[in-house]
Scaffold this motif. Structure first.
Motif, PDB file in Angstrom:
ATOM      1  N   VAL A 113      -3.355   2.639  -6.464  1.00  0.00           N
ATOM      2  CA  VAL A 113      -3.937   2.033  -5.463  1.00  0.00           C
ATOM      3  C   VAL A 113      -3.145   1.646  -4.478  1.00  0.00           C
ATOM      4  O   VAL A 113      -1.998   1.288  -4.565  1.00  0.00           O
ATOM      5  CB  VAL A 113      -4.167   0.303  -5.695  1.00  0.00           C
ATOM      6  CG1 VAL A 113      -4.802   0.129  -4.393  1.00  0.00           C
ATOM      7  CG2 VAL A 113      -5.276   0.524  -6.935  1.00  0.00           C
ATOM      8  N   VAL A 114      -3.186   2.474  -3.039  1.00  0.00           N
ATOM      9  CA  VAL A 114      -2.065   2.026  -1.641  1.00  0.00           C
ATOM     10  C   VAL A 114      -3.147   1.420  -0.710  1.00  0.00           C
ATOM     11  O   VAL A 114      -4.276   2.507  -0.685  1.00  0.00           O
ATOM     12  CB  VAL A 114      -2.098   3.738  -1.125  1.00  0.00           C
ATOM     13  CG1 VAL A 114      -1.470   3.592  -0.342  1.00  0.00           C
ATOM     14  CG2 VAL A 114      -1.299   4.871  -2.058  1.00  0.00           C
ATOM     15  N   ALA A 115      -2.900   0.774  -0.079  1.00  0.00           N
ATOM     16  CA  ALA A 115      -3.281  -0.611   0.749  1.00  0.00           C
ATOM     17  C   ALA A 115      -3.273  -0.675   1.888  1.00  0.00           C
ATOM     18  O   ALA A 115      -2.044  -1.091   1.766  1.00  0.00           O
ATOM     19  CB  ALA A 115      -4.672  -1.973  -0.073  1.00  0.00           C
ATOM     20  N   HIS A 116      -3.541  -1.111   3.130  1.00  0.00           N
ATOM     21  CA  HIS A 116      -3.545  -2.017   4.468  1.00  0.00           C
ATOM     22  C   HIS A 116      -4.462  -3.309   4.778  1.00  0.00           C
ATOM     23  O   HIS A 116      -5.429  -2.958   4.358  1.00  0.00           O
ATOM     24  CB  HIS A 116      -3.339  -0.431   4.997  1.00  0.00           C
ATOM     25  CG  HIS A 116      -3.367  -0.672   6.691  1.00  0.00           C
ATOM     26  ND1 HIS A 116      -3.934  -1.064   7.788  1.00  0.00           N
ATOM     27  CD2 HIS A 116      -1.848  -1.000   7.509  1.00  0.00           C
ATOM     28  CE1 HIS A 116      -3.387  -1.106   8.689  1.00  0.00           C
ATOM     29  NE2 HIS A 116      -1.857  -1.658   8.631  1.00  0.00           N
ATOM     30  N   THR A 140       0.492   0.383  -4.361  1.00  0.00           N
ATOM     31  CA  THR A 140       1.641   0.537  -3.009  1.00  0.00           C
ATOM     32  C   THR A 140       1.081  -0.089  -1.579  1.00  0.00           C
ATOM     33  O   THR A 140      -0.180  -0.071  -1.292  1.00  0.00           O
ATOM     34  CB  THR A 140       1.659   2.290  -2.430  1.00  0.00           C
ATOM     35  OG1 THR A 140       1.768   2.906  -3.124  1.00  0.00           O
ATOM     36  CG2 THR A 140       2.692   2.348  -1.194  1.00  0.00           C
ATOM     37  N   SER A 141       1.609  -1.000  -1.118  1.00  0.00           N
ATOM     38  CA  SER A 141       1.516  -1.887   0.159  1.00  0.00           C
ATOM     39  C   SER A 141       1.702  -1.981   1.353  1.00  0.00           C
ATOM     40  O   SER A 141       3.047  -1.695   0.923  1.00  0.00           O
ATOM     41  CB  SER A 141       1.543  -3.643  -0.734  1.00  0.00           C
ATOM     42  OG  SER A 141       1.509  -4.783   0.033  1.00  0.00           O
ATOM     43  N   ILE A 142       1.075  -1.900   1.868  1.00  0.00           N
ATOM     44  CA  ILE A 142       1.569  -1.751   3.392  1.00  0.00           C
ATOM     45  C   ILE A 142       0.794  -2.821   4.518  1.00  0.00           C
ATOM     46  O   ILE A 142      -0.508  -3.036   4.361  1.00  0.00           O
ATOM     47  CB  ILE A 142       0.503  -0.554   3.882  1.00  0.00           C
ATOM     48  CG1 ILE A 142       1.042   0.416   2.767  1.00  0.00           C
ATOM     49  CG2 ILE A 142       1.315  -0.136   5.562  1.00  0.00           C
ATOM     50  CD1 ILE A 142       0.254   1.291   3.158  1.00  0.00           C
ATOM     51  N   SER A 143       1.500  -4.108   4.528  1.00  0.00           N
ATOM     52  CA  SER A 143       1.099  -4.823   5.586  1.00  0.00           C
ATOM     53  C   SER A 143       0.119  -5.621   5.420  1.00  0.00           C
ATOM     54  O   SER A 143      -0.184  -6.079   5.590  1.00  0.00           O
ATOM     55  CB  SER A 143       0.720  -4.153   7.009  1.00  0.00           C
ATOM     56  OG  SER A 143       1.896  -3.160   8.409  1.00  0.00           O
ATOM     57  N   GLY A 144       0.499  -6.468   4.304  1.00  0.00           N
ATOM     58  CA  GLY A 144      -0.579  -7.042   3.230  1.00  0.00           C
ATOM     59  C   GLY A 144      -0.036  -7.908   2.596  1.00  0.00           C
ATOM     60  O   GLY A 144      -0.185  -7.528   1.428  1.00  0.00           O
TER      61      GLY A 144
END
Length: 322
Positions: A113-116, A140-144
């Motif tokens: 999972v890649v999420a924003h 993979t976590s982006i800005s959350g």
């Protein structure tokens, strides 16, 4: 970290395979790219507010030659069902949507999972569920952030109120001041009915992110998504920050922390290692909307992370067989 360089000219999004995944009364619009077979790992991309699967249009072609890539419109956005209630946007319900998508597109093996943004907040809730590692191979976590972890971080800092400890929560509070407006009744809805145009939102992102217009792509449902997505904030923030739960995960997590993020301050992730068994962190000098501004970096970091886990798994299996 050694990055795997991906082809910089792969920018065009191929026509996706469009399907619908049901979670009870919710119908989720799902878009698949790249090969789907038993030899190819699946990567699920989750957007946040006020985006749709279009957020990932520059990332998808950089991943689809290696992975089975799946993006979907979260409930209340794009082509997916827009339920009526605020409670329908509770994190537990959003996490069930993610599991429904994974079960449909990768039934035989866990998906990466890649999420924003709110997509990342949702994935955090999912990976902390019992047995999540059987369905999610990596995150993979982006800005959350994980809102429970953030709530505990705030409590811990306030319980020892040194100037340094106080500055972290204060700076996050200042960065999150807009959420107070979003949680108001009527007024923010009326505001976005007027201001929720592609032209105004493009200008806002250009000012906040300092990126060219051509990097931006929105759904024709942008205004409706802005209004619908306000229920993310109304359903979750106060409850999770005031009553944070003890939430741990065995799913390997990669944090991509944007040091110039206008909404999420880097310090809020400092305690994440307390709750994550396998945590990697990469700090990037960028703003909030990294999928627009640095799609190639997301693809490189995600690919490197996933392939490192595959290598570690293969090595462990070899040792067990000896």
């Amino acid at each position: 970290m050694k990055l795997i360089r991906l082809a910089p000219d792969a920018r065009e999004v191929t026509a996706p395979r469009r399907s619908t995944v049901r979670n009870g009364p919710i119908e989720l619009a799902v878009f698949e790219y790249g090969p789907r077979d038993s030899r190819t790992e699946t990567v699920v991309l989750i957007h946040g507010w006020p985006d749709t699967h279009h957020l990932w249009n520059a990332v998808v072609p950089l991943l689809a030659d290696r992975f089975h890539v799946v993006a979907y419109d979260v409930r209340g956005h794009g082509q997916s069902t827009d339920p009526a209630g605020v409670d329908d946007f509770a994190l537990a319900e959003l996490a069930k949507d993610l599991f429904a998508v994974i079960d449909a597109v990768s039934p035989d093996q866990p998906a990466h999972v890649v999420a924003h943004d709110w997509g990342s907040v949702t994935a955090w809730d999912a990976v902390c569920e019992p047995g999540a590692a059987n369905r999610i191979a990596s995150f993979t976590s982006i800005s959350g952030p994980n809102l429970d972890h953030l709530g505990k971080w705030v409590r811990d800092r306030l319980s020892n109120p040194t100037p340094r400890n106080l500055w972290g929560p204060i700076s996050q509070l200042l960065s999150s001041a807009y959420t107070g407006f979003f949680k108001l009744p009527v007024i923010p809805d009326a505001f976005f009915r007027v201001a929720g145009t592609e032209r105004i939102w493009t200008q806002a992102l250009r000012i906040m992110e300092a990126m060219p217009d051509q990097h931006l792509e929105f759904s024709e449902t942008l205004r409706a998504d802005m209004i619908s997505g306000l229920r993310y904030y109304r359903a979750n923030i106060v409850e999770r920050l005031l009553h944070p739960r003890e939430r741990r995960t065995e799913v390997p997590v990669q944090l991509i922390v944007n040091t110039r993020d206008v909404a999420v301050r880097p310090a809020g992730y400092d305690d994440t290692g307390r709750w994550v068994a396998d945590l990697r962190r990469v700090d990037v000098a960028a703003g909030h909307w990294l999928p627009y501004s640095r799609p190639e970096l997301i693809a490189e970091l995600a690919t490197t992370f996933i392939e490192s886990l595959t290598t570690e798994s293969d090595t462990a299996a070899t040792k067990e067989s000896l």
